[in-house]
Design an enzyme around this catalytic site. Sequence first.
Site, short mmCIF file in Angstrom:
data_model
loop_
_atom_site.label_atom_id
_atom_site.label_comp_id
_atom_site.label_asym_id
_atom_site.label_seq_id
_atom_site.Cartn_x
_atom_site.Cartn_y
_atom_site.Cartn_z
N ARG A 82 11.32 1.89 8.59
CA ARG A 82 10.94 1.46 7.25
C ARG A 82 11.30 2.47 6.17
NH1 ARG A 82 5.54 -1.77 5.15
NH2 ARG A 82 6.09 -1.66 2.96
N ASN A 126 13.32 3.65 1.29
CA ASN A 126 13.10 4.67 0.27
C ASN A 126 14.40 5.34 -0.18
OD1 ASN A 126 10.28 4.73 -0.29
ND2 ASN A 126 9.98 5.43 1.81
N ARG A 176 -14.44 -2.81 2.22
CA ARG A 176 -13.54 -2.53 3.37
C ARG A 176 -12.53 -3.64 3.62
NH1 ARG A 176 -18.54 -0.98 5.85
NH2 ARG A 176 -18.92 1.25 5.55
N LYS A 208 14.05 -6.94 3.40
CA LYS A 208 12.77 -6.21 3.46
C LYS A 208 11.89 -6.76 4.58
CE LYS A 208 9.25 -3.80 1.15
NZ LYS A 208 8.80 -3.12 -0.05
N GLU A 249 16.40 -1.79 -7.29
CA GLU A 249 15.87 -2.07 -5.94
C GLU A 249 16.68 -3.15 -5.24
OE1 GLU A 249 13.70 -0.17 -4.45
OE2 GLU A 249 12.21 0.59 -5.88
N GLU A 298 5.69 2.31 8.68
CA GLU A 298 6.67 3.36 8.41
C GLU A 298 6.59 4.52 9.40
OE1 GLU A 298 7.60 3.84 4.27
OE2 GLU A 298 8.10 5.94 4.56
N HIS A 344 14.63 7.16 -3.45
CA HIS A 344 13.27 7.37 -3.93
C HIS A 344 12.83 8.83 -3.91
CE1 HIS A 344 13.22 3.05 -3.69
NE2 HIS A 344 11.95 2.95 -4.02
N HIS A 377 11.45 9.87 -7.25
CA HIS A 377 10.05 10.25 -7.47
C HIS A 377 9.96 11.60 -8.17
CE1 HIS A 377 8.16 7.56 -4.08
NE2 HIS A 377 8.52 6.87 -5.14
N HIS A 402 10.27 3.33 -12.72
CA HIS A 402 10.49 3.59 -11.31
C HIS A 402 11.93 3.24 -10.89
CE1 HIS A 402 9.82 3.90 -7.02
NE2 HIS A 402 10.13 2.63 -6.85
N LYS A 455 2.51 -2.24 1.17
CA LYS A 455 2.24 -0.88 0.71
C LYS A 455 1.44 -0.96 -0.58
CE LYS A 455 5.84 2.20 2.44
NZ LYS A 455 6.86 3.17 2.01
#
Lengths: 363, 363
Positions: free
Chosen positions: B240, B244, B120, B226, B184, B236, B247, B251, B264, B142
């Site tokens: 935030r 993306n 955890r 960032k 990016e 997010e 993206h 994606h 990517h 993330k």
Amino acid sequence: METVQIDLGERSYPIVISENLLAQEQTWQALPRAASAMIVTNDVVAPLYLSALKQVLNRQYAQVHEVVLPDGEAHKDWQTLNLIFDGLLSNGCDRKTVLFALGGGVVGDMTGFAAASYMRGVPFVQVPTTLLSQVDSSVGGKTAINHPQGKNMIGAFYQPQLVVCDLATLDTLPERELSAGLAEVIKYGPIADMAFFAWLEQNIEALLRRDRAALAHAVKRSVEIKAWVVGQDEKESGLRAILNFGHTFGHAIEAGMGYGKWLHGEGVAAGMVMAAELSRRLGLVDEAFVVRLRSLIGRAGLPVRGAVIDAGDNAGRYLELMRVDKKSEAGEIRFVLIDGPGRAVMQSAPDALVREVIDGCCA
Amino acid sequence: METVQIDLGERSYPIVISENLLAQEQTWQALPRAASAMIVTNDVVAPLYLSALKQVLNRQYAQVHEVVLPDGEAHKDWQTLNLIFDGLLSNGCDRKTVLFALGGGVVGDMTGFAAASYMRGVPFVQVPTTLLSQVDSSVGGKTAINHPQGKNMIGAFYQPQLVVCDLATLDTLPERELSAGLAEVIKYGPIADMAFFAWLEQNIEALLRRDRAALAHAVKRSVEIKAWVVGQDEKESGLRAILNFGHTFGHAIEAGMGYGKWLHGEGVAAGMVMAAELSRRLGLVDEAFVVRLRSLIGRAGLPVRGAVIDAGDNAGRYLELMRVDKKSEAGEIRFVLIDGPGRAVMQSAPDALVREVIDGCCA
């Protein structure tokens, strides 16, 4: 209706305890709005309560999906967890979808971890239908799956929005599971509240015959103690570990026998006797306390002796399994011991002494 | 040495940017004490930097373990993640063990999710060795793995203790990956800082020939933007999502082609052109902006057109894949669009218009 609040700032939430909460619309009304919900349950609980919950949630969510998992600790693994992700994705569930865990500790732990991980976190609700999950596992945000090398090794601290303890669902609980739940109820006495322990000694028969008033008190007091502990130490950096009284030995039994052979509560029951005996040998409690604890555990229909998990070096196997316990540090096992009735401490102990306890306490 | 701080209360941490940080003892000295550490890397990065990092960490931790994963986005799955858990458990790693992610975005995302989930949560450090991971994925917490039905669908928000961007490691980066990282970098211009975009237009050749001073500025300014965004919206819930940009389309290309075919950053590059074109068709930016963005992306050695991912209804396949994007709600795709150069907005768009963009922008 009783309500106990878990105070964790913006992650605070209520635990509601009463009869017949499940089918009432108002139970669910304060939850976050969403286009969809998903109920996760297992194949034993589904025939009993799934349709009632689905019906009431249909009034609140445009779509209510369901995933029915195979029952039991043996399925608390990645493969079964993935059934939840598959269901969420194939139904187009999004970041606002609310997950409902309908069932016992395994369903709650897995649904909670799925909620923590799906799209990096969606809201979820605990609807525990076993005594063990009502008094312990559904409260406090511990979620996890097992790894072949250790119980609850992969998981997250992730708090639900709401916990709904419907006492009526305990009517359908098999006797063996009722007893297993009582192990976690009994636990709260030695670590925090010997007055509650004395109340349990007076009321254990009423609890075993599922007297609603007795169950309501036992659930409420258990949850109050847990809320108090979790509110002070959400992520188990210290105090919270006392809730693991009996669990270090208990997890070794569960893992050593193969998950599912012993119920979690049964392992905890025998584990509490072993931890109490270790406390006695370290001079922390007297023999009378150990006898009193063993007696209540036995009256609750629970094992008071550990299992033999290895025909050769049984104590060695226990030690090996206990070293992968999450409380261990640098290979040293840290036990939750009783430092006088009603007060727990975390402490290590010499291997030789632990071996004596295991040899003396296993059937 | 440049340091950028991520401000997230008790989860705050520094990003340090310089040459030759990896082998210096002082880089690691402020980390939490522990008996053991584990370096997670991949089979491409291991021969380059593993022994140097292991050597320096050996001065600080009694045991330094390693897990070498297969390289590439195609392995960003549960099976590979489990190699990390297996390594942690078989080496007796505990709750204090520090994980080090040595590699690119895939290694960082997987190690981060493993750190979030093992017992955890254990501490972890990002040591990004690609431009893309230095300017984007290693910063902000993330973490995730892919699901066959969607990229990064299973993960956690979980912050590292430290991010170490050693610019010297970019010397060994293949050209194609350097370009992918620049996608990016370029992203930060349209969404937040057109002065930085103008600087990139002036310095794109210097970046492509790996001029250290130019790289240092590009990494620092990217990380500053960032950090500013993440500091305001860690999980997010709003702002935030502008990170993306490109993206959503990107994606779809990555998933549609099969993970690993397009890098990517390449998907993001073509996706930014498509999102800019959609912004133009919605009247948010003019043609000159789209031309300017397309030109810089092309000069960076990146694709300016999307892939054909379905020989039949290509736009339909894009739409289908984009609907499982994490930003979607109730099946409605939410695009990051440019609302005037330097400013991003989240907005949905009519399917017919999106189809026109896809039809016009795919090779």
